[in-house]
Scaffold this motif. Structure first.
Motif, short mmCIF file in Angstrom:
data_model
loop_
_atom_site.label_atom_id
_atom_site.label_comp_id
_atom_site.label_asym_id
_atom_site.label_seq_id
_atom_site.Cartn_x
_atom_site.Cartn_y
_atom_site.Cartn_z
N GLU A 21 0.84 -1.21 0.00
CA GLU A 21 0.00 0.00 0.00
C GLU A 21 0.88 1.26 0.00
OE1 GLU A 21 -3.86 -1.63 2.55
OE2 GLU A 21 -2.05 -0.98 3.59
N ARG A 22 1.96 1.21 0.76
CA ARG A 22 2.84 2.38 0.83
C ARG A 22 3.46 2.67 -0.54
NH1 ARG A 22 4.87 4.57 5.49
NH2 ARG A 22 4.33 2.73 6.69
N TYR A 23 3.89 1.61 -1.24
CA TYR A 23 4.50 1.83 -2.57
C TYR A 23 3.45 2.29 -3.58
CZ TYR A 23 9.15 0.34 -1.24
OH TYR A 23 10.39 0.28 -0.66
N ARG A 24 2.19 1.81 -3.43
CA ARG A 24 1.13 2.28 -4.33
C ARG A 24 0.91 3.77 -4.13
NH1 ARG A 24 -1.43 -2.46 -4.11
NH2 ARG A 24 -2.58 -2.00 -2.21
N GLU A 25 0.85 4.18 -2.85
CA GLU A 25 0.65 5.60 -2.53
C GLU A 25 1.83 6.42 -3.07
OE1 GLU A 25 -1.07 6.91 1.48
OE2 GLU A 25 1.05 7.36 1.65
N PRO B 158 19.47 -0.70 -10.18
CA PRO B 158 20.11 -0.05 -11.33
C PRO B 158 19.11 0.78 -12.14
CG PRO B 158 19.86 -2.41 -11.72
CD PRO B 158 19.34 -2.15 -10.34
N LEU B 159 19.60 1.85 -12.75
CA LEU B 159 18.79 2.64 -13.68
C LEU B 159 19.13 2.14 -15.08
CD1 LEU B 159 19.50 6.29 -12.37
CD2 LEU B 159 17.95 4.60 -11.43
N LEU B 160 18.17 1.47 -15.71
CA LEU B 160 18.42 0.86 -17.02
C LEU B 160 17.44 1.42 -18.04
CD1 LEU B 160 18.78 -2.87 -15.88
CD2 LEU B 160 20.63 -1.33 -16.60
N ASP C 137 13.23 -6.09 1.22
CA ASP C 137 12.88 -7.42 0.70
C ASP C 137 12.41 -7.27 -0.75
OD1 ASP C 137 10.33 -6.36 0.81
OD2 ASP C 137 9.75 -7.46 2.61
N GLN C 138 11.80 -8.33 -1.27
CA GLN C 138 11.39 -8.30 -2.68
C GLN C 138 10.27 -7.29 -2.94
OE1 GLN C 138 13.11 -9.47 -5.20
NE2 GLN C 138 14.54 -10.06 -3.59
N GLU C 139 9.46 -6.99 -1.92
CA GLU C 139 8.42 -5.96 -2.11
C GLU C 139 9.06 -4.58 -2.29
OE1 GLU C 139 4.17 -6.26 -0.30
OE2 GLU C 139 5.61 -6.96 1.19
N ASP C 140 10.14 -4.34 -1.52
CA ASP C 140 10.86 -3.07 -1.71
C ASP C 140 11.49 -3.04 -3.09
OD1 ASP C 140 10.78 -1.72 1.04
OD2 ASP C 140 11.43 -3.75 1.53
N ALA D 277 9.68 0.05 -9.73
CA ALA D 277 8.58 0.77 -10.37
C ALA D 277 8.82 2.28 -10.29
CB ALA D 277 7.25 0.40 -9.71
N ALA D 278 9.30 2.76 -9.15
CA ALA D 278 9.57 4.21 -8.98
C ALA D 278 10.67 4.64 -9.95
CB ALA D 278 9.96 4.51 -7.54
N VAL D 279 11.72 3.82 -10.07
CA VAL D 279 12.81 4.14 -11.00
C VAL D 279 12.29 4.13 -12.44
CG1 VAL D 279 14.90 3.08 -11.99
CG2 VAL D 279 14.76 3.49 -9.53
N GLY D 280 11.40 3.18 -12.75
CA GLY D 280 10.82 3.13 -14.09
C GLY D 280 10.08 4.42 -14.42
#
Ligand code: SME
Length: 167
Positions: free
Chosen positions: A14-18, A120-122, A142-145, A151-154
């Motif tokens: 939820e935090r990453y969605r926000e 990495p920024l790809l 972890d893998q959720e982070d 996604a944020a880097v994308g």
């Protein structure tokens, strides 16, 4: 711009969605990679708990060079293949390190750091740099982070031009 701090009870997902909604608003209408990277690391530092450092390194030749960050002063240049950042850059993959003291060649910038994640920024397979987050808590990431930060880097990469920051 006002960023509303997350509710402490949110799950990671939820935090990453926000966060991705806040990031989309922050990036709208701005193409400067430097400005957008600076705002992304401020946003991450503000809304993610238990961090002591967040920042970018950009690829210049065969080194990573320090970019915008939040936290204590940090080492400026990291060779590709060295430390957690250089290893993630070399492999072009996200590295989650639960205990930095157990990672051979870890570069200690802040003694408080206990765990770390490097994304990495790809862009179309080309390495532009890395995003690095440190925590004073063991096994903070972890893998959720990894998924949330990738996604944020994308979003950052889609919305920005890096010009001479990357060479
Ligand atoms: N720990 C990193 C160096 C950068 S600092 O954490 C800011 C590494 O081992 O590459």
């Amino acid at each position: 711009m006002q960023v509303v701090n997350s509710d402490a009870n949110l799950s990671k997902a939820e935090r990453y969605r926000e966060l991705s909604g806040q990031l989309a608003a922050l990036l709208a209408g701005e193409r400067s990679g430097l400005a957008n990277a600076a705002n992304l690391c401020a946003l991450l530092y503000q809304v993610l708990p238990d961090l002591n450092w967040v920042g970018f390194y950009f690829l210049q030749g065969d080194e990573l060079v320090l970019g915008p960050f939040q936290g204590k002063v940090a080492c400026v240049r990291i060779a590709i293949g060295r430390g957690v950042c250089g290893t993630a850059a070399h492999r072009k993959e996200t590295l989650v390190v639960p205990d930095v003291h157990a990672f051979p060649g870890h570069i200690a910038c802040d003694d408080a750091s206990a765990s770390e994640i490097v994304v990495p920024l790809l862009q179309a397979g080309r390495l532009l740099g890395v995003l690095d987050l440190d925590s004073p808590r063991l096994a903070r990431f972890d893998q959720e982070d990894a998924a949330g930060l990738e996604a944020a880097v994308g979003l950052l990469l889609q919305s920005s031009e890096f010009g001479r920051l990357v060479d």
